[in-house]
Design a protein around this motif. Structure first.
Motif, PDB file in Angstrom:
ATOM      1  N   LEU A  95       0.804  -1.123   0.207  1.00  0.00           N
ATOM      2  CA  LEU A  95      -0.010  -0.196   0.028  1.00  0.00           C
ATOM      3  C   LEU A  95       1.025   1.336   0.020  1.00  0.00           C
ATOM      4  O   LEU A  95       0.858   2.163  -0.776  1.00  0.00           O
ATOM      5  N   ARG A 113       2.273   2.402  -3.135  1.00  0.00           N
ATOM      6  CA  ARG A 113       1.403   3.371  -4.013  1.00  0.00           C
ATOM      7  C   ARG A 113       0.808   4.355  -3.237  1.00  0.00           C
ATOM      8  O   ARG A 113      -0.314   4.717  -3.866  1.00  0.00           O
ATOM      9  N   LEU A 158      -0.745   4.725  -0.572  1.00  0.00           N
ATOM     10  CA  LEU A 158      -1.879   4.326   0.252  1.00  0.00           C
ATOM     11  C   LEU A 158      -1.605   4.010   1.660  1.00  0.00           C
ATOM     12  O   LEU A 158      -0.575   3.778   1.756  1.00  0.00           O
ATOM     13  N   ASP A 186      -6.765   4.448   4.746  1.00  0.00           N
ATOM     14  CA  ASP A 186      -7.346   4.184   3.574  1.00  0.00           C
ATOM     15  C   ASP A 186      -8.162   3.191   3.590  1.00  0.00           C
ATOM     16  O   ASP A 186      -9.464   3.014   3.179  1.00  0.00           O
ATOM     17  N   VAL A 187      -7.603   1.877   3.777  1.00  0.00           N
ATOM     18  CA  VAL A 187      -8.275   0.579   3.883  1.00  0.00           C
ATOM     19  C   VAL A 187      -9.093   0.765   5.096  1.00  0.00           C
ATOM     20  O   VAL A 187     -10.597   0.014   4.603  1.00  0.00           O
TER      21      VAL A 187
END
Length: 104
Positions: free
Chosen positions: A73, A76, A78, A82-83
Motif C-alpha cells: 500500500l 502506491r 496508500l 485508506d483501507v
C-alpha cells in the motif's frame, strides 16, 4: 494506537530513507511491483500454513502478510487509514450486497 497502526506508521516513516539501513526502505526502493510480488509470496505462505493446520506458523505467516500488505500500500501512496475507511464504508452491508454493487 494498536500494533498494526504502529507498524503502518513505521512503514510510512521509512519511505525515502536509506535502503541500506532499513528492510522496509529496501523493499520500497524496488517499486510497487516488487512490493506486490512479496505480498503475494507471503499470502501464499499463509494459505499453505492454513491448510497444514499449524496455528503458530499460520499466525507468523499472517503477520508477515499484513506487513507486506502495508508495504505494498505504501508503495502506491496508500495507507492503513485508506483501507480502514473502505471497511467502515462497507460496514453493515452484506457481502452479497457489496459484491452486487461492484458488479461481481
Amino acid at each position: 494506537m494498536n500494533a498494526l497502526e504502529r507498524l503502518a506508521a513505521t512503514i510510512q516513516s521509512r519511505k525515502g530513507t536509506d535502503p541500506d539501513t532499513s528492510w522496509t526502505a529496501k523493499l520500497l526502493s524496488k517499486g510497487p511491483e516488487k512490493c506486490a510480488e512479496k505480498f503475494g509470496e507471503e499470502a501464499v505462505e499463509a494459505i499453505i500454513e492454513a491448510v497444514r493446520g499449524d496455528p503458530e506458523r499460520l499466525v507468523s505467516e499472517a503477520a508477515d502478510t499484513l506487513y507486506h500488505l502495508l508495504v505494498m500500500l505504501a508503495a502506491r501512496d496508500l495507507t492503513l487509514t485508506d483501507v480502514l475507511a473502505e471497511l467502515e464504508r462497507r460496514e453493515g452491508r452484506s457481502g452479497i450486497e457489496e459484491k452486487a454493487a461492484r458488479g461481481q
